[in-house]
Design an enzyme around this catalytic site. Structure first.
Site, PDB file in Angstrom:
ATOM      1  N   SER A   1      -2.662   5.351  -0.542  1.00  0.00           N
ATOM      2  CA  SER A   1      -3.657   4.294  -0.303  1.00  0.00           C
ATOM      3  C   SER A   1      -4.584   4.740   0.829  1.00  0.00           C
ATOM      4  O   SER A   1      -4.123   5.250   1.846  1.00  0.00           O
ATOM      5  CB  SER A   1      -2.967   2.992   0.117  1.00  0.00           C
ATOM      6  OG  SER A   1      -2.052   2.585  -0.867  1.00  0.00           O
TER       7      SER A   1
ATOM      8  N   ASN B   1       0.844  -1.191   0.000  1.00  0.00           N
ATOM      9  CA  ASN B   1       0.000   0.000   0.000  1.00  0.00           C
ATOM     10  C   ASN B   1       0.874   1.234   0.000  1.00  0.00           C
ATOM     11  O   ASN B   1       1.262   1.753   1.041  1.00  0.00           O
ATOM     12  CB  ASN B   1      -0.934  -0.017   1.210  1.00  0.00           C
ATOM     13  CG  ASN B   1      -1.966  -1.114   1.078  1.00  0.00           C
ATOM     14  OD1 ASN B   1      -2.908  -0.989   0.302  1.00  0.00           O
ATOM     15  ND2 ASN B   1      -1.761  -2.217   1.801  1.00  0.00           N
ATOM     16  N   GLU B   2       1.175   1.675  -1.203  1.00  0.00           N
ATOM     17  CA  GLU B   2       2.068   2.819  -1.370  1.00  0.00           C
ATOM     18  C   GLU B   2       1.358   4.103  -0.958  1.00  0.00           C
ATOM     19  O   GLU B   2       0.129   4.105  -0.791  1.00  0.00           O
ATOM     20  CB  GLU B   2       2.528   2.892  -2.829  1.00  0.00           C
ATOM     21  CG  GLU B   2       3.315   1.666  -3.305  1.00  0.00           C
ATOM     22  CD  GLU B   2       4.696   1.523  -2.671  1.00  0.00           C
ATOM     23  OE1 GLU B   2       4.969   2.146  -1.621  1.00  0.00           O
ATOM     24  OE2 GLU B   2       5.512   0.754  -3.214  1.00  0.00           O
ATOM     25  N   PRO B   3       2.118   5.199  -0.780  1.00  0.00           N
ATOM     26  CA  PRO B   3       1.515   6.469  -0.390  1.00  0.00           C
ATOM     27  C   PRO B   3       0.286   6.786  -1.240  1.00  0.00           C
ATOM     28  O   PRO B   3       0.298   6.595  -2.458  1.00  0.00           O
ATOM     29  CB  PRO B   3       2.642   7.475  -0.653  1.00  0.00           C
ATOM     30  CG  PRO B   3       3.891   6.677  -0.451  1.00  0.00           C
ATOM     31  CD  PRO B   3       3.582   5.301  -0.926  1.00  0.00           C
TER      32      PRO B   3
ATOM     33  N   THR C   1      10.358   1.866  -3.718  1.00  0.00           N
ATOM     34  CA  THR C   1      10.142   0.436  -3.472  1.00  0.00           C
ATOM     35  C   THR C   1      10.833  -0.392  -4.550  1.00  0.00           C
ATOM     36  O   THR C   1      11.477  -1.408  -4.270  1.00  0.00           O
ATOM     37  CB  THR C   1       8.630   0.134  -3.474  1.00  0.00           C
ATOM     38  OG1 THR C   1       8.013   0.943  -2.476  1.00  0.00           O
ATOM     39  CG2 THR C   1       8.351  -1.325  -3.196  1.00  0.00           C
TER      40      THR C   1
END
Ligand code: F6R
Length: 619
Positions: free
Chosen positions: A162, A158-160, A177
């Site tokens: 989300s 869940n990247e920034p 990532t």
């Protein structure tokens, strides 16, 4: 109940001395959950993570299974995520990771394993994700969810951005990532751009959540997640809203928490030498004032009046710390012979010294201390560089292909039959490369060639520092030569090889790195071997006369308050270093900025303004 020291922390956080210790505590918790469910004839539903972080935890579970009869027959597992497009058999698929790290070593029935399906076709992704959610629900929800944290603050993938309600879905991986995964995939170009991941909402539904983080590289993002605002810019911060979430940290990952870094802000601090230095440099940076200009009221207004009572007034304290910092600076990392050394970081005698620079992988040494090696050699010390590994895992297929091409070309221009064998060899190499493709595993011969290339580079680069070739040594520790990133199993023979080498060199000073790294990284594994060996040789005469200086390679740089020896560089010396580092052609490196940043810190504290500084901490 939170203690006074934990008042800034918005989610329960426990700090352990090491990742191993924290992992053992968590494994005990998981084992008792499994056994409790067994007694009730129910399933224990575990949410699992991949990556380096849970590796010691999985090893402990395997140990509990083997040695203490812990059975996984009643366990259902749901993994957080999977790269999109990777076959389960792919070397870097999370499915394969889980088999190698856990599933193949315990009695968990394969029908009870769930991992998001990375190979589903694009038009079926949504459906497959919903099915994954439904499966979790059918299992009765997750009892205990294990998490790591990415440098972007992601949990799962869940990247920034989300949202807290997000569910299992396809996501685009953040650049950072992908960078972090580049080594596993032998180049960022091979890292998938998409992944399927449980959503933050899916994770939040777990009845209990434990997030683990190791090493100083994670310290800043951990602080933001634990002490900062809840924000979708850092998915892990959502855990503050969970009723039963906990962070487990090792000492490195806890470094930026207020209770560790600024203990005077959360209670009565014990003002030892290192804390005083930290507090004064912090105040100076915060107020953007040189140390010598800090006033009594500056201290009083920032929770440090007890420091003044014990060590003040400000005027005296400032001078004391200023001098201490001043004394860390030296152009004589091996000690200055025939000089009073009371206030120098390194002692004057013996002179010359036997200096041993240990590098976990080639390039660590130059990146962090190329200028210092230069000086040691120049000042007449007997300098040896010991590479613990060949670094072959960091060499790209392109470099190997390039080498084979050159070999072929060269042979084609020679008529002698002696060139037949090299041509055959180059052909074989190219075939091997093609057969394995970008994702395949290197066979031993390919790794051998990559190791040779890396060694060649190391020699070439180190020659630029004036070091004689006979002073460059490769130990090729077996844990590395037989392992892969995140899958290293150090053994007795690793320690033995290092012990033998140290005994041979009997150094007066050792330069080493890795203490701040993730414990399962190359640097982390190497440091732990080093630490064990140093314990074994503690009584040796040479050891008692040997100082160990820690440097930082690609980990978080030392804070200015942690520096015990600062070796300044002129613009020309820095240029020379950057040039030498660039000779490591098979790896992309950016040097210079970090050394300049350390020099800037010193300048801001009101000390001399150097172009660049290489920093060391006494062990
Ligand atoms: C893994 C996962 C990620 C990792 C995180 C940290 O399944 O979902 O969130 O936990 O990227 O990775 P490591 O542990 O390799 O530092």
């Amino acid at each position: 109940m939170k203690s006074e020291a934990e008042q800034f922390e918005k989610v329960p956080t426990t700090i352990y001395a090491s990742a191993g210790e924290a992992s053992r505590v968590l494994a005990v918790e998981v084992a008792s959950l499994i056994r409790k469910k067994q007694a009730e004839s129910k399933h224990a539903v575990l949410g699992l993570a991949t990556g380096s972080t849970p590796v010691p935890f999985y090893r402990e579970l395997i140990r509990l299974h083997r040695e203490e009869g812990l059975s996984f027959q009643n366990v259902l597992t749901f993994n957080l995520d999977e790269y999109f497009g990777l076959e389960p058999t792919h070397r870097e698929s999370y499915f394969r990771f889980m088999r190698e790290q856990l599933f193949d070593h315990v009695d968990l029935p394969s029908s009870q394993i769930h991992i998001p399906p990375g190979t589903v076709s694009r038009d079926r992704v949504f459906e497959a994700c919903q099915e994954y959610e439904a499966e979790i629900e059918r299992a009765g929800g997750i009892d205990l969810q294990i998490l790591g944290i990415g440098r972007t603050g992601h949990i799962g993938f869940n990247e920034p951005g989300s949202s807290m309600e997000s569910r299992t879905r396809m996501i685009t991986l953040d650049g950072i990532t992908r960078e972090d995964a580049a080594r596993d995939f032998q180049g960022i170009e091979n890292v998938p751009r998409f992944a399927l991941t449980m959503g933050v909402g899916t994770i939040m539904n777990a009845r209990r959540i434990v997030l683990m983080a190791w090493g100083e590289n994670k310290a800043d993002i951990v602080r933001q997640a634990v002490e900062g605002e809840v924000t979708d810019a850092i998915s892990a911060s959502f855990l503050q809203k969970h009723a039963n979430a906990q962070f487990l940290l090792d000492a490195g990952a806890s470094q930026s928490l207020t209770r560790v870094r600024y203990p005077w802000l959360v209670g009565t601090a014990t003002w030892d030498r290192s804390l005083i230095r930290r507090a004064v440099t912090w105040l100076s940076a915060k107020l953007k004032k040189p140390v010598l200009k800090l006033l009594d009221e500056d201290y009083n207004e920032h929770g440090m009046s007890d420091l003044l009572t014990e060590h003040g007034p400000a005027y005296q304290l400032n001078i004391r710390i200023f001098n201490e910092l001043q004394h860390t600076i030296t152009g004589w990392p091996g000690g200055k012979p025939q000089e009073d050394d009371r206030y120098r970081p390194e002692r004057a005698l013996p002179f010359p010294k036997r200096s041993l620079v240990i590098a976990p992988e080639p390039s660590d040494e130059l990146r962090a201390m190329g200028g210092t090696i230069d000086r040691l050699v120049e000042q007449g010390h007997s300098v040896d560089v010991l590479f613990l590994t060949s670094g072959n895992l960091g060499v790209s297929d392109d470099a190997a292909e390039h080498f084979a091409d050159v070999l072929k070309e060269l042979a084609a221009t020679r008529s002698s039959s002696a060139w037949k064998e090299p041509v055959r060899y180059a052909g074989q190499l190219l075939d091997d490369l093609e057969a394995k493709g970008p994702f395949g595993e290197d066979n031993q011969s390919l790794r051998g060639i990559k190791g040779l290339l890396r060694r060649g580079e190391a020699r070439h680069a180190l020659r630029a520092t004036g070091l004689d070739e006979s002073r460059i040594h490769f130990l090729d520790l077996p844990f590395y030569e037989n392992g892969r990133y995140r899958r290293f199993h150090p053994q007795e023979d690793d320690q033995e090889a290092l012990r033998e080498a140290l005994t041979k060199f009997r150094p007066h000073q050792i330069y080493m790195t890795g203490n701040a790294s993730d414990p399962s990284s190359v640097g982390g594994v190497c440091f732990s071997i080093f630490r064990q060996v140093m314990e074994k040789v503690a009584k040796r005469k040479w050891r008692q006369d040997c100082r160990v200086w820690l440097y930082r390679s690609n980990e978080k740089p030392l804070g200015v308050y942690e520096i015990d020896m600062a070796v300044p560089m002129s613009p020309d010396q820095l240029k020379h270093k950057v040039k030498a580092v660039s000779l490591y052609a098979t790896e992309e490196l950016s040097t210079g900025q970090r050394d300049r940043a350390v020099a800037r810190y010193y300048d801001q504290l009101g000390l001399a303004n150097y172009e660049a500084i290489e920093a060391f901490r006494a062990w």
